[in-house]
Design an enzyme around this catalytic site. Sequence first.
Site, mmCIF file in Angstrom:
data_model
loop_
_atom_site.group_PDB
_atom_site.id
_atom_site.type_symbol
_atom_site.label_atom_id
_atom_site.label_comp_id
_atom_site.label_asym_id
_atom_site.label_seq_id
_atom_site.Cartn_x
_atom_site.Cartn_y
_atom_site.Cartn_z
ATOM 1 C CD GLU A 1 52.953 33.877 48.188
ATOM 2 O OE1 GLU A 1 52.446 33.154 47.385
ATOM 3 O OE2 GLU A 1 54.164 33.644 48.415
ATOM 4 N N GLY B 1 40.590 37.161 48.578
ATOM 5 C CA GLY B 1 39.491 37.895 48.947
ATOM 6 C C GLY B 1 40.220 38.874 49.459
ATOM 7 C CB THR C 1 37.828 44.496 47.432
ATOM 8 O OG1 THR C 1 36.729 44.657 46.408
ATOM 9 C CG2 THR C 1 37.543 43.903 48.397
ATOM 10 C CG ASP D 1 41.111 33.393 38.374
ATOM 11 O OD1 ASP D 1 41.229 34.624 38.572
ATOM 12 O OD2 ASP D 1 41.080 32.607 39.136
ATOM 13 N N GLY E 1 45.633 33.660 46.876
ATOM 14 C CA GLY E 1 45.433 34.454 48.065
ATOM 15 C C GLY E 1 46.640 34.364 49.080
ATOM 16 C CE LYS F 1 44.003 33.221 40.802
ATOM 17 N NZ LYS F 1 42.701 32.914 41.565
ATOM 18 N N GLY G 1 28.654 36.906 47.719
ATOM 19 C CA GLY G 1 29.795 37.731 47.333
ATOM 20 C C GLY G 1 30.864 36.850 46.920
ATOM 21 C CB VAL H 1 49.056 32.072 42.649
ATOM 22 C CG1 VAL H 1 48.645 30.527 42.497
ATOM 23 C CG2 VAL H 1 49.489 32.406 41.201
#
Lengths: 409, 409
Positions: A114, A287, A14, A186, A119, A190, A172, A117
């Site tokens: 960058e 995303g 993605t 997760d 987005g 970070k 999603g 962490v």
Amino acid sequence: MAETYRVGLLGHGTVGAAFEQLLSERAEQIAHVTGVRPEVSGVLTRSRGDFDAILADSDLIVELIGGIEPARDYVLRAMRAGKHVVSANKLLLASHGEELWSTAREHNVQLRFEGAVAGVVPVIRVLQESLAAAHVDRIHGIVNGTTNFILTEMARGGTSYEAALARAQELGYAEADPAGDVSGEDAAAKMAILARLAFSTPVTLDQVIYEGIEHITGEDMAYARDFGLALKLIGTAERVNGGISVRVHPAFLYPGHPLASVNGSFNAVTVESDAITEITLSGPGAGGPQTASAVLGDVISAMIPPASTPETTQSLPVVADVKSAFYLAMEVDDEPGVLAQVAEILGMQGASIKSVVQRGIPAGRARLVMVIHPLLESRFYGAVQLLARMPFVHAEPRAIRVLDEEFTD
Amino acid sequence: MAETYRVGLLGHGTVGAAFEQLLSERAEQIAHVTGVRPEVSGVLTRSRGDFDAILADSDLIVELIGGIEPARDYVLRAMRAGKHVVSANKLLLASHGEELWSTAREHNVQLRFEGAVAGVVPVIRVLQESLAAAHVDRIHGIVNGTTNFILTEMARGGTSYEAALARAQELGYAEADPAGDVSGEDAAAKMAILARLAFSTPVTLDQVIYEGIEHITGEDMAYARDFGLALKLIGTAERVNGGISVRVHPAFLYPGHPLASVNGSFNAVTVESDAITEITLSGPGAGGPQTASAVLGDVISAMIPPASTPETTQSLPVVADVKSAFYLAMEVDDEPGVLAQVAEILGMQGASIKSVVQRGIPAGRARLVMVIHPLLESRFYGAVQLLARMPFVHAEPRAIRVLDEEFTD
């Protein structure tokens, strides 16, 4: 014709696909900013491409494979070959960061991350550059969009954890196997990275205490509302007694807290330091397009030493008349038909009323206050001038803009 | 012993003095990050120092004089002499930016100005680096702390504009002559700079339409509350019909807007772009230490090309047991004396109750939910274990952390 800057892309999921598209869309603008035109010189996936060939043909490697191996091996080999690396791989950095950073220093290449962490929220850059020499006391973060989406759903709808998770999967925002997100792991990876940067001390994922949101119930949410609290999955990295504490757990926030109003899949990080009080950065969490944008920002930074402000590329007209929504307050005669006449005059100028309050005040008058849907400011002020001349309007009507109707709940 | 990096300081007011102190406090840490130790090599004020001597003896010039001249002349001469410049001078950049930026490009020096907009909120860096090639659609900002403080006071206390201004002056948030702030001009200069960077088109202060807050009344605030609106002085820079609009005016915000909850002297900026949705950055607006911190961040960035992550400087212990406040929910027998026993057990472990709700549920039981003041987590969980063993406690007690009591209103 600008020189070409060759970007080798490892991984084409993605984020990888979004990155490749964004790079080609923005290549022209980047060539303007940097003097060099970036292009993807090779793509490595499980089924196509050869790492050594891509490496030989690249000025910089973008690693979007994820996981530890073979990502670690590729990143190390790229840096040893003198190539800059941009990675969005939080697990790799939280587990093998010191090895990677020391290899980067040794070979005098940049390793930027960058996208690993929060987005597009530029917390890595801010910690490494803006706050390079600040004494950071504490970081609080909402750094996992999936869990924040689930908790927001639970708070809004009074839904159960299971129902909110199902909805997140449907939209999603959560994977079919959500364990890495809902367990807090997760977020813990970070926070390990942020703690390392903030405190300049080694921190790895296995040192971070974490707790997930699987046990949170709708009832907890309901009782918490009695205390005015909002529930978030909060990562904390802070100095305590000469050491540091790095942890992730669900926590209630009082309404005044800067993270209390971060909802849905958004991420946010608050950095506290004596010199600056606190900075809060927020935006969409990971995303595809958002992470790709963060990765691209890193690629551009790696391409050039910090630029002076580039020449302007265009000379856009600066427009004076725009559309705005308005608050309009008037003192009018408290008589039948006045509101209808006001609405008619507004309507003549294309102004329509969104909401209205009328209250009687002394001397047979009323205070009429309304919010008007967006229209060109010139037309609105035309209506105000007409209204000001009406015999049933006393004193000057008062107009103040209202921003962004779309934010109405 | 690290090499010395000489910083020439022009201006020694609130920000200049704070900068000099911060630089000396952080010199050691900066030497670690950059490999070079910064020191102030000369200070120019109205009464002391000689510009040419300071220039000759500096690697970089920090301009904190403010106003157009002589600041413009000094900055141009420094760049022509091949020196990097860091400035916090919004008026100069909003009026003569193109001349300064083209001089910087021509002489291949950096001109950095994070401190010119929104104090320590890193909006310049984010626009110039993270979003270097993004297509920005719109920026909204609360970029003047004085007016935001006044409007927050008016909204909180129902006070008049005059009373809120007097209070801002008393607390040092407003100057004796507040005209530049309350008229919107200061915010307009900042929006001109942000628009220039976001849209890569020339924008100067005289092209920005602005309106101040002097005419806002307590009554506007009161009526607006009926509509759920918050009033802020909003700067906007956006694309409209092939051109741009840059303006500053008071505007009401709906509660969901990311700027609606920015209170007191804080600043915040929201950047919208298709690729990223939106990023919001917030923090304390211009104040001596905050602006000094932004200036120092710029100095460090100018000292070195973007560094790879420096080696860790310390090896701090990672602590497991910290103090937290807790939400505690239990199902108990609905009988007299139960709450007292719970409180006693909590008290034995040093846990004190901040607030409590008890509600009857079926089968002669009650749900007892409380918030506990911060204590060491190990002691709290000790109390929970004791409680779980009590005959009047049914099902496992539920504990969730509560963050930061200090944020309670």
